[in-house]
Design an enzyme around this catalytic site. Sequence first.
Site, PDB file in Angstrom:
ATOM      1  N   GLN A  49      20.270 134.076  79.617  1.00 47.43           N
ATOM      2  CA  GLN A  49      20.761 135.432  79.399  1.00 47.43           C
ATOM      3  C   GLN A  49      20.866 136.178  80.724  1.00 47.43           C
ATOM      4  O   GLN A  49      20.363 135.732  81.759  1.00 47.43           O
ATOM      5  CB  GLN A  49      19.812 136.179  78.465  1.00 47.43           C
ATOM      6  N   HIS A  51       5.548 149.759  70.623  1.00 47.32           N
ATOM      7  CA  HIS A  51       4.545 148.699  70.667  1.00 47.32           C
ATOM      8  C   HIS A  51       3.243 149.082  69.960  1.00 47.32           C
ATOM      9  O   HIS A  51       2.591 148.223  69.355  1.00 47.32           O
ATOM     10  CB  HIS A  51       4.288 148.279  72.117  1.00 47.32           C
ATOM     11  N   ASP A  94       7.932 140.415  77.699  1.00 48.59           N
ATOM     12  CA  ASP A  94       7.631 141.471  78.666  1.00 48.59           C
ATOM     13  C   ASP A  94       6.135 141.768  78.757  1.00 48.59           C
ATOM     14  O   ASP A  94       5.693 142.479  79.657  1.00 48.59           O
ATOM     15  CB  ASP A  94       8.397 142.751  78.326  1.00 48.59           C
ATOM     16  N   ASP A 110       8.013 132.632  74.296  1.00 47.55           N
ATOM     17  CA  ASP A 110       9.259 133.341  74.617  1.00 47.55           C
ATOM     18  C   ASP A 110      10.260 132.343  75.176  1.00 47.55           C
ATOM     19  O   ASP A 110       9.881 131.415  75.912  1.00 47.55           O
ATOM     20  CB  ASP A 110       9.006 134.456  75.628  1.00 47.55           C
ATOM     21  N   ASP A 165      11.949 127.918  72.589  1.00 45.62           N
ATOM     22  CA  ASP A 165      12.593 128.554  71.457  1.00 45.62           C
ATOM     23  C   ASP A 165      11.589 128.648  70.317  1.00 45.62           C
ATOM     24  O   ASP A 165      10.970 127.640  69.935  1.00 45.62           O
ATOM     25  CB  ASP A 165      13.813 127.737  71.030  1.00 45.62           C
ATOM     26  N   ALA A 166      11.407 129.843  69.773  1.00 48.24           N
ATOM     27  CA  ALA A 166      10.365 130.047  68.762  1.00 48.24           C
ATOM     28  C   ALA A 166      10.588 129.181  67.533  1.00 48.24           C
ATOM     29  O   ALA A 166       9.626 128.620  66.978  1.00 48.24           O
ATOM     30  CB  ALA A 166      10.324 131.529  68.370  1.00 48.24           C
ATOM     31  N   ASP A 178       8.344 139.588  67.552  1.00 37.29           N
ATOM     32  CA  ASP A 178       8.957 140.650  68.359  1.00 37.29           C
ATOM     33  C   ASP A 178      10.179 140.055  69.054  1.00 37.29           C
ATOM     34  O   ASP A 178      10.182 139.819  70.264  1.00 37.29           O
ATOM     35  CB  ASP A 178       7.931 141.176  69.372  1.00 37.29           C
TER      36      ASP A 178
END
EC number: 2.5.1.16
Length: 514
Positions: free
Chosen positions: A244, A276, A298, A318, A352-353, A371
């Site tokens: 990305q 959050h 993050d 992530d 990748d989740a 999230d």
Amino acid sequence: MKPGPARFFVLLAVFICASCGMVYELALVALGSYLLGDTIVQASIVLAVMVFAMGIGSLATKRLTGFAAVSFALIEAALGIVGGLSVILLYLAFAFADVYTVAMVALAFVIGALIGAEIPLLMELVQRIRAQKASSAVADLFAADYVGGLVGGLAFPFLLLPLLGLPRGALAVGMTNALVGILIVLWLFRTELTRTAQVTLAALLVVILGGLTVVWIFTDDIEVTTRQRLYRDPIVYSQRSDYQEIVLTEAKKTGDTRLYLNGDLQFASADEYRYHESLVHPLMNGPRGNVLVLGGGDGLAVREILKYPDVDAITLVDLDPAVLELAKNSAHFTDFNSDSLDDPRVHTIAADAFTWLREAKHSAYDAVIADLPDPDDVATSKLYSIEFYGLIRQVMSPEARLVVQAGSPYFAPEAYWGIGQAVAEAGLATTPYHVDVPSFGDWGYFLADLGGEGPEVTVPGDAPVGLKFATAEVLAASTTFPPDRDRSSVGKVEASTLLHPRVLDQERGAWVGY
């Protein structure tokens, strides 16, 4: 040159030009997916328009076969210019004129028409070298063309993008296209050209290569200037990772730092605590020794989790290692996430989740946070499917809880309630709630467990002192929805699955007029 070697070099030109054409096609699809998401729609538009235009181009060249050599050289020159500049032109159209789709269709048509014009002219040139049976000539040409398409299709993701990036990759292919197309004519068919035509084609080649080289030199400046146009605040960091485009902006007056992934806002430092705190603390009102975070690279959700000293372990999964690296080492992140990813209790995994949940062997987690980026393209839609939530359920302990960020119940009510339906159909009891996050708008979540009623949305009795937003009173009010945005307001809504990613259609109908 003897006919045999001459035919070989013409077929080699076919091979190279076909590779270039495939790269142009893939570049348009890739850029559309970067800027707008929804790869399927972008690919469908580009492929349909280009195939149609190829037919038009083939028909249009019937009158040019008498001047096949010169016509072929000029067509390859045009392809080199238009194809080479296509990515930059579309990026400029997206940033400055807001006419991206129109420009994309126009460029796809022009490139497709020029590609379609190649084969009839090449057929004429091959026959001039040595006449042969039509079926044999067609077989040779299309074999070279199809193999060239294969090579171009593989070179684009594995060679051009990693080494040159999208804009310079297109420029390099444009130079190659013009160089091969014009040189093959000047070399093999020079006897058919007047002296003036030879000089003109040679000069044209020099101009094209020189012009594309100049654009190559200033590509970074063009990209930086154009990218800045897309964001309100000055860009302080940008990177195109393997997955990305990562952009950080910072407001000069307020210091508000914002993270964008592929143009979508992920957090604004001015109000991210609202998001959050609302995401994490209701989840922590239950078992929390072993926590799984899907997304959230993050480190801001992890920061909130670590406020509970009885948390033993946190596993963060992530997709992008570049985001994890920034969250650990960049002051733009660590100033806000309190160096949460350096805590010894935190284990980060770049994966990748969906794949990680399906393939790895996991322990039972007491609390799970999903999230994840909004489901506005095919890649992310699977992360809001019944199958995905079923995989999450398999790694939850009997008393575990799950919280899912589910988008805006105000701006995208069908998508929001559809996500809740997917969680429910995976076998979890849900409680919907929403809060106001100024940078996002009205934002919603689903808190879920394996019980029958859905968990209560409140903060734990031992919630950390100093929460700025998520108090028991605020969260109690968060479960109330106005009649125009409650569950009944959207009527029947179907859950998304892998084979039927309905959340994409639900997202496309959202945010209209805002």
